[in-house]
Design an enzyme around this catalytic site. Structure first.
Site, PDB file in Angstrom:
ATOM      1  N   GLU A  58      78.438 -12.190 -46.609  1.00  0.00           N
ATOM      2  CA  GLU A  58      77.481 -11.388 -45.853  1.00  0.00           C
ATOM      3  C   GLU A  58      76.343 -11.092 -46.817  1.00  0.00           C
ATOM      4  O   GLU A  58      76.497 -10.295 -47.745  1.00  0.00           O
ATOM      5  CB  GLU A  58      78.180 -10.124 -45.359  1.00  0.00           C
ATOM      6  CG  GLU A  58      77.549  -9.585 -44.130  1.00  0.00           C
ATOM      7  CD  GLU A  58      76.794  -8.347 -44.442  1.00  0.00           C
ATOM      8  OE1 GLU A  58      75.578  -8.480 -44.729  1.00  0.00           O
ATOM      9  OE2 GLU A  58      77.395  -7.268 -44.439  1.00  0.00           O
ATOM     10  N   CYS A  99      71.297  -4.522 -45.470  1.00  0.00           N
ATOM     11  CA  CYS A  99      71.096  -5.968 -45.355  1.00  0.00           C
ATOM     12  C   CYS A  99      70.372  -6.312 -44.057  1.00  0.00           C
ATOM     13  O   CYS A  99      69.685  -7.322 -43.976  1.00  0.00           O
ATOM     14  CB  CYS A  99      72.432  -6.675 -45.444  1.00  0.00           C
ATOM     15  SG  CYS A  99      73.686  -5.872 -44.458  1.00  0.00           S
ATOM     16  N   LYS A 157      86.814  -5.417 -55.820  1.00  0.00           N
ATOM     17  CA  LYS A 157      85.898  -5.183 -56.950  1.00  0.00           C
ATOM     18  C   LYS A 157      84.686  -4.437 -56.395  1.00  0.00           C
ATOM     19  O   LYS A 157      83.785  -5.013 -55.834  1.00  0.00           O
ATOM     20  CB  LYS A 157      85.459  -6.537 -57.544  1.00  0.00           C
ATOM     21  CG  LYS A 157      85.102  -6.500 -59.024  1.00  0.00           C
ATOM     22  CD  LYS A 157      83.932  -5.592 -59.386  1.00  0.00           C
ATOM     23  CE  LYS A 157      82.587  -6.257 -59.195  1.00  0.00           C
ATOM     24  NZ  LYS A 157      81.461  -5.330 -59.457  1.00  0.00           N
ATOM     25  N   GLU A 209      63.725 -10.495 -49.808  1.00  0.00           N
ATOM     26  CA  GLU A 209      64.381  -9.246 -49.440  1.00  0.00           C
ATOM     27  C   GLU A 209      64.018  -8.183 -50.473  1.00  0.00           C
ATOM     28  O   GLU A 209      64.283  -8.356 -51.664  1.00  0.00           O
ATOM     29  CB  GLU A 209      65.900  -9.439 -49.392  1.00  0.00           C
ATOM     30  CG  GLU A 209      66.619  -8.192 -48.934  1.00  0.00           C
ATOM     31  CD  GLU A 209      68.123  -8.375 -48.802  1.00  0.00           C
ATOM     32  OE1 GLU A 209      68.742  -8.930 -49.724  1.00  0.00           O
ATOM     33  OE2 GLU A 209      68.671  -7.948 -47.771  1.00  0.00           O
TER      34      GLU A 209
HETATM   35  P1  NAP Z   1      74.734  -8.364 -56.252  1.00  0.00           P
HETATM   36  O1  NAP Z   1      74.542  -8.733 -57.669  1.00  0.00           O
HETATM   37  O2  NAP Z   1      74.818  -9.429 -55.227  1.00  0.00           O
HETATM   38  O3  NAP Z   1      76.067  -7.458 -56.221  1.00  0.00           O
HETATM   39  C1  NAP Z   1      77.034  -7.416 -55.188  1.00  0.00           C
HETATM   40  C2  NAP Z   1      78.440  -7.423 -55.778  1.00  0.00           C
HETATM   41  O4  NAP Z   1      78.705  -8.685 -56.422  1.00  0.00           O
HETATM   42  C3  NAP Z   1      78.665  -6.378 -56.854  1.00  0.00           C
HETATM   43  O5  NAP Z   1      79.989  -5.913 -56.768  1.00  0.00           O
HETATM   44  C4  NAP Z   1      78.425  -7.192 -58.117  1.00  0.00           C
HETATM   45  O6  NAP Z   1      78.933  -6.630 -59.286  1.00  0.00           O
HETATM   46  C5  NAP Z   1      79.102  -8.477 -57.791  1.00  0.00           C
HETATM   47  N1  NAP Z   1      78.653  -9.622 -58.600  1.00  0.00           N
HETATM   48  C6  NAP Z   1      77.552  -9.759 -59.360  1.00  0.00           C
HETATM   49  N2  NAP Z   1      77.487 -10.985 -59.919  1.00  0.00           N
HETATM   50  C7  NAP Z   1      78.578 -11.649 -59.487  1.00  0.00           C
HETATM   51  C8  NAP Z   1      79.075 -12.972 -59.689  1.00  0.00           C
HETATM   52  N3  NAP Z   1      78.440 -13.870 -60.431  1.00  0.00           N
HETATM   53  N4  NAP Z   1      80.232 -13.322 -59.071  1.00  0.00           N
HETATM   54  C9  NAP Z   1      80.884 -12.448 -58.283  1.00  0.00           C
HETATM   55  N5  NAP Z   1      80.473 -11.189 -58.061  1.00  0.00           N
HETATM   56  C10 NAP Z   1      79.326 -10.788 -58.644  1.00  0.00           C
HETATM   57  O7  NAP Z   1      73.641  -7.347 -55.803  1.00  0.00           O
HETATM   58  P2  NAP Z   1      72.792  -6.362 -56.759  1.00  0.00           P
HETATM   59  O8  NAP Z   1      72.463  -7.006 -58.055  1.00  0.00           O
HETATM   60  O9  NAP Z   1      73.522  -5.094 -56.806  1.00  0.00           O
HETATM   61  O10 NAP Z   1      71.476  -6.197 -55.899  1.00  0.00           O
HETATM   62  C11 NAP Z   1      70.475  -7.199 -55.971  1.00  0.00           C
HETATM   63  C12 NAP Z   1      69.932  -7.462 -54.595  1.00  0.00           C
HETATM   64  O11 NAP Z   1      70.976  -7.928 -53.742  1.00  0.00           O
HETATM   65  C13 NAP Z   1      69.389  -6.269 -53.857  1.00  0.00           C
HETATM   66  O12 NAP Z   1      68.110  -5.932 -54.227  1.00  0.00           O
HETATM   67  C14 NAP Z   1      69.477  -6.727 -52.445  1.00  0.00           C
HETATM   68  O13 NAP Z   1      68.372  -7.514 -52.129  1.00  0.00           O
HETATM   69  C15 NAP Z   1      70.715  -7.566 -52.408  1.00  0.00           C
HETATM   70  N6  NAP Z   1      71.874  -6.838 -51.861  1.00  0.00           N
HETATM   71  C16 NAP Z   1      72.250  -7.124 -50.609  1.00  0.00           C
HETATM   72  C17 NAP Z   1      73.322  -6.441 -50.051  1.00  0.00           C
HETATM   73  C18 NAP Z   1      73.763  -6.722 -48.660  1.00  0.00           C
HETATM   74  O14 NAP Z   1      74.389  -5.878 -48.047  1.00  0.00           O
HETATM   75  N7  NAP Z   1      73.500  -7.893 -48.112  1.00  0.00           N
HETATM   76  C19 NAP Z   1      73.991  -5.471 -50.773  1.00  0.00           C
HETATM   77  C20 NAP Z   1      73.594  -5.217 -52.101  1.00  0.00           C
HETATM   78  C21 NAP Z   1      72.525  -5.917 -52.617  1.00  0.00           C
HETATM   79  P3  NAP Z   1      77.895  -5.688 -60.108  1.00  0.00           P
HETATM   80  O15 NAP Z   1      77.695  -4.510 -59.276  1.00  0.00           O
HETATM   81  O16 NAP Z   1      78.582  -5.381 -61.340  1.00  0.00           O
HETATM   82  O17 NAP Z   1      76.629  -6.505 -60.328  1.00  0.00           O
END
Ligand code: NAP
Ligand code: MG
Length: 501
Positions: free
Chosen positions: A270, A304, A196, A404
């Protein structure tokens, strides 16, 4: 924005214009409800493609296809050598399509094209080749057992078997590379996967899906369901999924763990970070300044392991701040297709607002801006551009130091002694990475041992290799991707005991 930006190559233009569907059981199919969503170029705020929006029902279809391929299908019969060759073939096809992958990554995520080419695509290809090699080297062991309560003798050995069907949820910061990290190890170990991708950046994963079909993976081994968080949640909760691997926010990481409880599936996470970069007075200052600037500004801070907390020793503090601020000020922002661009836009409007809010909160809480700030960069009226920003006069309780940000924003703090650097470096709920900058080798190792983080870089930051494990301590998650350690995530051990009479 410079006027002379070349358009995408023809094959990329053709790919963007395709009707992008879900890859389920070896076929490209529309979402069951027929829904689609728009994919945006964050440098121009323009729609560049439409992709299918998979929902829970589509996750069901993909999981069942993966189950069939695993339980009854041909994948279990494929020899390790053939598995390795398929993965290598995928890497070869990716190499042939380097420019397509790099351009898609640039258009979709916003990162400069040259960076996408040299870092994301090259590392992703290398990653698949590394795991292609592992396919034939996943071994059990023989264990000399005594079984003291009987005269009978036994042969004991272990088989290392795939876990089965794996759900892989990918973030948007390195869409292709994160997909490669997850796919390479899972496929080498003989699993079937449902991927996904992040809603913001689904395109490179879809091209990988096309290339995987061309490489000849059996139907159902690799399934791709583009969609939003609800699709990710359905995958994490699915009773027929044996393991879920997630990269993303700590907040969603908590949700994944809860969702996994139904069938007690395995989980690896991660998650976020707030990594320290610690520069001692005896560091090579030029190397350190470039290095710590890269630590936070690379990929626009959307890493990250970004070095978002910079600790500066007393004697070099002022000069380090000056140097890092100068690098920030001189960074050329622009469209990733412009060869002059050093930093592109953030990935989305949501991320732009989030990062600008953090910069605002830093100012409100009394931190001083040495470079950057919320104002838009000159000449860039459209696109989610945030200038690289350096804060000083901060204290550890400020939100910009505790949370973060995931943007190009660094906060500089002073320290005096080695022990203090270790303690302050560890003063965070995260533990993903850290870097230490010093010419004193003993000090470097002492600090590396004292820091509670999954990766410590010495006189470098953001150095990655397919063979080196990566993952978090504390709230940065658990499990290690890359290297031989990732094999642990995607295999399970079966013990076999033979009666020798
Ligand atoms: P996120 O919501 O954690 O998204 C990561 C992945 O998880 C996406 O594919 C997302 O789909 C999916 N997802 C969202 N809600 C989910 C749920 N309840 N169950 C399973 N999968 C789910 O991250 P984001 O909203 O894009 O970013 C928010 C913050 O996360 C950023 O500002 C950053 O701080 C952090 N982040 C960290 C990393 C890392 O490498 N550690 C990477 C990205 C973001 P959708 O894309 O459709 O939401
Ligand atoms: Mg999200």
């Amino acid at each position: 924005m410079s006027a002379a930006i070349a358009p995408p190559i023809e094959s990329v233009q053709a790919f963007l214009a395709e009707k992008h569907q879900l890859l389920i059981g070896g076929r490209w199919v529309p979402a069951a409800a027929g829904e689609t969503f728009e994919v945006e170029n964050p440098a121009r705020e323009s729609v560049i493609a439409h992709v299918a929006r998979g929902r829970a029902v589509d996750i069901d279809r993909a999981v069942e296809a993966a189950r069939r391929a695993f339980d009854a299908g041909p994948w279990r019969q494929v020899t390790p050598s053939e598995r390795g060759k398929l993965i290598w073939k995928l890497a070869d096809l990716m190499e042939e399509h380097t420019e397509d992958l790099a351009q898609l990554e640039c258009l979709d995520n916003g990162k400069p094209l040259a960076v996408a080419r040299a870092a994301d695509v090259a590392l992703a290809i290398d990653h698949f080749r590394y795991y292609a090699g592992w396919a034939t080297k996943i071994e059990g062991e023989t264990i000399p057992v005594s079984v003291p309560y009987t005269e009978t003798r036994f042969l004991d050995f272990t088989l290392r078997e795939p876990v089965g069907v794996v759900g892989q949820i990918i973030p948007w910061n390195f869409p292709l590379l994160m997909a490669a990290w997850k796919l390479g190890a899972a496929l080498a170990c003989g699993n079937c996967v449902v991927v996904k991708p992040a809603e913001q950046t689904p395109l490179s994963a879809l091209l990988i899906g096309q290339l995987a079909c061309e490489a000849g993976f059996p139907d159902g081994v690799i399934n791709i369901v583009t969609g939003y968080g609800d699709a990710g949640a359905a995958l994490a909760a699915h009773d027929h999924v044996d393991k879920v691997a997630f990269t993303g926010s700590t907040e969603v990481g908590h949700e994944i763990v809860k969702a996994s409880a139904g069938n007690l599936k395995r989980v690896s996470l991660e998650l976020g970070g707030k990594s320290p970069a610690i520069v001692f007075d005896d560091a090579d200052l030029e190397l350190a300044a470039e290095g710590v600037a890269g630590a936070i500004f690379f990929n626009h801070g959307q890493c990250c392991c970004a070095g978002s907390r910079l600790f500066a020793g007393p004697k070099i503090r002022e000069e380090l701040i000056e140097r890092v601020s100068a690098i920030a000020q001189n960074t050329v922002l622009g469209d990733g297709f412009d060869p002059n661009t050093e930093m592109g836009p953030l990935v989305s409007r949501e991320q732009y607002d989030r990062v600008c809010n953090y910069i605002g909160s830093g100012e409100e809480e009394g931190a001083q801006i040495q470079a950057g700030g919320k104002a838009r960069p000159e000449g860039l009226d459209r696109g989610y551009f945030v200038r690289p920003t350096v804060f000083t006069d901060v204290n550890p309780d400020m939100r910009i130091l505790r949370e973060e940000i995931f943007g190009p924003v660094v906060a500089v703090q002073p320290f005096e002694e080695v022990e203090e650097a270790i303690a302050r470096g560890n003063d965070t709920e995260f533990g993903l990475a850290a870097s230490v900058w010093t010419r004193d080798i003993g000090k470097a190792h002492k600090v590396a041992q004292g820091l509670r983080a999954g990766t410590v870089w010495i006189n470098c930051h953001n150095v990655f290799d397919a063979a080196a494990p990566f993952g978090g301590y504390k709230k940065s998650g658990y499990g290690r991707e890359m290297g031989r350690h990732a094999l642990e995530l995607y295999t399970q051990v079966k013990n076999v005991i033979v009666n020798l009479g």
